[in-house]
Design a protein around this motif. Structure first.
Motif, PDB file in Angstrom:
ATOM      1  N   SER A   1      85.379  29.118  42.020  1.00 23.08           N
ATOM      2  CA  SER A   1      86.546  28.577  43.177  1.00 23.08           C
ATOM      3  C   SER A   1      86.765  27.081  42.410  1.00 23.08           C
ATOM      4  O   SER A   1      87.966  26.865  42.377  1.00 23.08           O
ATOM      5  CB  SER A   1      86.886  29.132  44.048  1.00 23.08           C
TER       6      SER A   1
ATOM      7  N   ALA B   1      82.261  32.273  52.509  1.00 25.79           N
ATOM      8  CA  ALA B   1      82.599  32.010  51.310  1.00 25.79           C
ATOM      9  C   ALA B   1      82.667  29.922  51.778  1.00 25.79           C
ATOM     10  O   ALA B   1      82.844  29.731  50.828  1.00 25.79           O
ATOM     11  CB  ALA B   1      83.890  32.635  50.999  1.00 25.79           C
ATOM     12  N   GLU B   2      82.919  30.468  52.641  1.00 24.41           N
ATOM     13  CA  GLU B   2      82.699  28.110  53.394  1.00 24.41           C
ATOM     14  C   GLU B   2      81.274  28.439  54.669  1.00 24.41           C
ATOM     15  O   GLU B   2      81.378  29.489  55.100  1.00 24.41           O
ATOM     16  CB  GLU B   2      83.602  28.307  53.333  1.00 24.41           C
TER      17      GLU B   2
ATOM     18  N   ASP C   1      78.067  36.620  59.326  1.00 27.10           N
ATOM     19  CA  ASP C   1      78.397  36.431  58.340  1.00 27.10           C
ATOM     20  C   ASP C   1      78.253  37.023  56.441  1.00 27.10           C
ATOM     21  O   ASP C   1      77.178  37.382  56.362  1.00 27.10           O
ATOM     22  CB  ASP C   1      77.642  35.103  58.247  1.00 27.10           C
ATOM     23  N   ILE C   2      78.452  36.280  56.135  1.00 28.75           N
ATOM     24  CA  ILE C   2      78.013  36.868  54.493  1.00 28.75           C
ATOM     25  C   ILE C   2      78.040  35.402  53.785  1.00 28.75           C
ATOM     26  O   ILE C   2      78.850  34.413  53.312  1.00 28.75           O
ATOM     27  CB  ILE C   2      79.160  38.000  53.762  1.00 28.75           C
TER      28      ILE C   2
ATOM     29  N   GLY D   1      77.374  34.486  49.724  1.00 26.92           N
ATOM     30  CA  GLY D   1      76.974  34.539  47.585  1.00 26.92           C
ATOM     31  C   GLY D   1      77.935  33.909  47.137  1.00 26.92           C
ATOM     32  O   GLY D   1      78.383  32.109  47.183  1.00 26.92           O
TER      33      GLY D   1
ATOM     34  N   THR E   1      79.295  32.761  42.799  1.00 28.62           N
ATOM     35  CA  THR E   1      79.814  33.642  41.592  1.00 28.62           C
ATOM     36  C   THR E   1      78.335  34.012  40.660  1.00 28.62           C
ATOM     37  O   THR E   1      78.076  34.756  39.709  1.00 28.62           O
ATOM     38  CB  THR E   1      80.996  32.732  40.914  1.00 28.62           C
TER      39      THR E   1
ATOM     40  N   ASP F   1      73.013  25.155  47.991  1.00 28.33           N
ATOM     41  CA  ASP F   1      72.625  24.926  49.112  1.00 28.33           C
ATOM     42  C   ASP F   1      72.040  24.489  50.178  1.00 28.33           C
ATOM     43  O   ASP F   1      70.034  24.962  49.604  1.00 28.33           O
ATOM     44  CB  ASP F   1      73.189  26.460  49.563  1.00 28.33           C
TER      45      ASP F   1
ATOM     46  N   ARG G   1      75.625  21.166  51.624  1.00 31.20           N
ATOM     47  CA  ARG G   1      75.015  20.756  50.438  1.00 31.20           C
ATOM     48  C   ARG G   1      74.162  20.009  49.532  1.00 31.20           C
ATOM     49  O   ARG G   1      75.023  18.824  49.825  1.00 31.20           O
ATOM     50  CB  ARG G   1      76.056  21.851  49.019  1.00 31.20           C
TER      51      ARG G   1
ATOM     52  N   LYS H   1      89.409  28.951  50.859  1.00 33.62           N
ATOM     53  CA  LYS H   1      88.510  27.779  51.486  1.00 33.62           C
ATOM     54  C   LYS H   1      89.098  26.832  51.775  1.00 33.62           C
ATOM     55  O   LYS H   1      89.853  26.238  51.153  1.00 33.62           O
ATOM     56  CB  LYS H   1      87.289  27.684  50.107  1.00 33.62           C
TER      57      LYS H   1
END
Ligand code: DLL
Length: 435
Positions: free
Chosen positions: A94, A213-214, A236-237, A239, A241, A305, A329, A425
């Motif tokens: 992104s 994603a955030e 929560d998920i 991942g 790219t 991360d 991060r 995001k």
């Protein structure tokens, strides 16, 4: 509810068997990248490591790291391990920081990714009888395509909404009786708020959300769950790219960290300064090696991360290690007048003080000194045009932020719904310092 698994034999595999499987796949993958991907071969040669030196996961630490810069240098085809004619899809980061990275997938890679997302949907109680509303963006961003594929694999009815058009989202959510919502946590909050404001909430039956994603906090989780009500649970998920997209790790009914799909990805935690591998339980930079991906294998990819891995037993019965929520991060950490500041710390204070996670952090440098301004939306309950009251509320937030961050941050309260909402995001930080 009895815990359900999409791939029970893998998700509950004893740990020694997982390690054996990982070792076998790693040895094959390293041989593959050495033979087929020139940048990996060059890096391994420079480090004096040959494929024969890698006998299993105990030798992983011998291999050089891969970074986003490596991928940018090799843009677009340099890291491909398969002929382009074997690839069926590209996706792209992104790009919240820097230039985009392009990732390639074979059909097997897509099947594996879909399976990861199917595991995530099953873990939140999803079955073929569910209606899964996917409002992550579709297109180059991996959110939409990933959860879409997972939902198909589970056999759920999939609503491929993509992001945006909140009125239509709420209309379909009601008319088609969506039960599982997939989007960014900030958009979930916005959807819930809009549903409450319009009264749509009474006709909404979302039982679980798969949000990632955030970065988001436990406070935000509770807030979203309360807003949707009726026992709705927010999961929560995680991942990225480069590794595949959403589904690298996902939360189960325990809501206590995200299980890494360890049959496909080996996770390590390293000291970001020295590169040294740290034991489970230590906080550090998350690094992934993909051991089954065909087109675009990543060897010891540094995610930037910061999180903690745990191999403690999970009540859900899954045996794969869990990662904590990313705590920031290595690169979006703001250093303000020498102090490390994570946006998630500011968010925690706002939520504790009864505000919502609608804020923007503006960092600047004036007369060689860093300044930090936080624009915060008042909630409709807190909203007032009495300037004296607003000043008091701002003072209170300044002091709460001071005790959390250790530095002074100027606070500006603004009227409800005046900070631009993002459908993807959230844009939380504007750093004007150009450091
Ligand atoms: O954000 C993939 C994704 C889509 C994950 C939908 C979950 C749901 P990228 O655009 O490549 O991929 O961004 C990856 O986003 O390195 C993290 O910094 C951040 N991130 C992803 N999931 C989480 C999460 C997708 N659950 C980068 N919590 C990652 C905190 C997350 N940060």
């Amino acid at each position: 509810m009895a815990e359900k698994y999409f791939t029970p034999e893998i998700e509950t595999m004893p740990r020694d068997e997982i390690k054996k499987l990982q070792s076998e796949r790693l040895v094959k993958q390293i041989k593959n990248v050495y033979e087929n991907v020139e940048p990996y071969r060059k890096k391994m040669d420079a480090a004096g490591v040959k494929p024969e030196d890698i006998h299993g996961i105990e030798d992983l630490h011998l291999l050089p790291f891969t970074t986003k810069d490596d991928l940018r240098d090799e843009y677009p085809y340099g890291m491909l391990a398969r002929p382009l004619s074997d690839c069926v899809r590209i996706q792209s980061t992104s790009g919240t920081t820097g230039k985009r990275v392009v990732a390639f997938y074979t059909q097997n890679d897509i099947d594996m990714w879909d399976e990861c997302c199917a595991r995530a949907i099953t873990a939140v109680g999803g079955t073929k009888d569910d209606v899964v509303q996917v409002c992550y963006g579709y297109g180059l961003f991996t959110g939409g395509p990933g959860l879409n594929g997972g939902s198909h694999k589970v056999g759920s009815l999939t609503l491929p909404m993509s992001s945006g058009n909140t009125d239509r989202q709420l209309q379909f959510m009601q008319d088609l009786k969506a039960t599982i919502l997939c989007c960014t946590p900030s958009y979930a909050e916005y959807l819930a708020e809009s549903a409450i404001n319009t009264g749509a909430i009474d006709n909404i039956h979302i039982k679980a959300g798969i949000f990632g994603a955030e970065a988001w906090t436990e406070e935000m989780r509770r807030d979203i769950e309360n807003k949707f009500g009726r026992g709705m649970k927010a999961y929560d998920i995680y991942g990225l790219t480069e590794i595949t997209g959403p589904g690298v790790a996902f939360e189960c009914s325990d809501q206590g960290g995200m299980h890494v799909n360890e049959d496909y990805f080996i996770a390590e935690i390293i000291d970001p300064k020295t590169g040294e591998v740290l034991p489970y339980g230590s906080k550090g930079e998350l690094v992934f090696t993909t051991i089954a991906k065909e087109a675009f294998p990543m060897i010891r990819y540094r995610t930037r991360d910061i999180c903690v891995l745990s191999d403690s037993q999970c009540p859900c019965g899954r045996t794969h290690v869990r990662m904590s929520k990313p705590m920031g991060r290595t690169d979006d950490m703001l250093i303000i007048r020498g102090v490390n500041v994570f946006p998630s710390q500011i968010e925690t204070v706002l939520l504790e003080q009864g505000y919502e996670a609608n804020y923007q952090i503006i960092v600047d440098r004036v007369n060689n000194s860093d300044t930090i301004d936080v624009n915060v939306e008042m909630t409709p309950e807190k909203f007032t045009d009495n300037l004296g009251k607003v000043a008091d509320m701002e003072k209170q937030l300044v002091s709460a932020l001071k005790s959390m961050l250790g530095i002074f941050a100027k606070v500006h309260l603004v009227a409800p719904r005046t900070i631009a909402r993002s459908e993807g995001k959230a844009v939380r930080i504007i750093d004007n310092r150009k450091l």
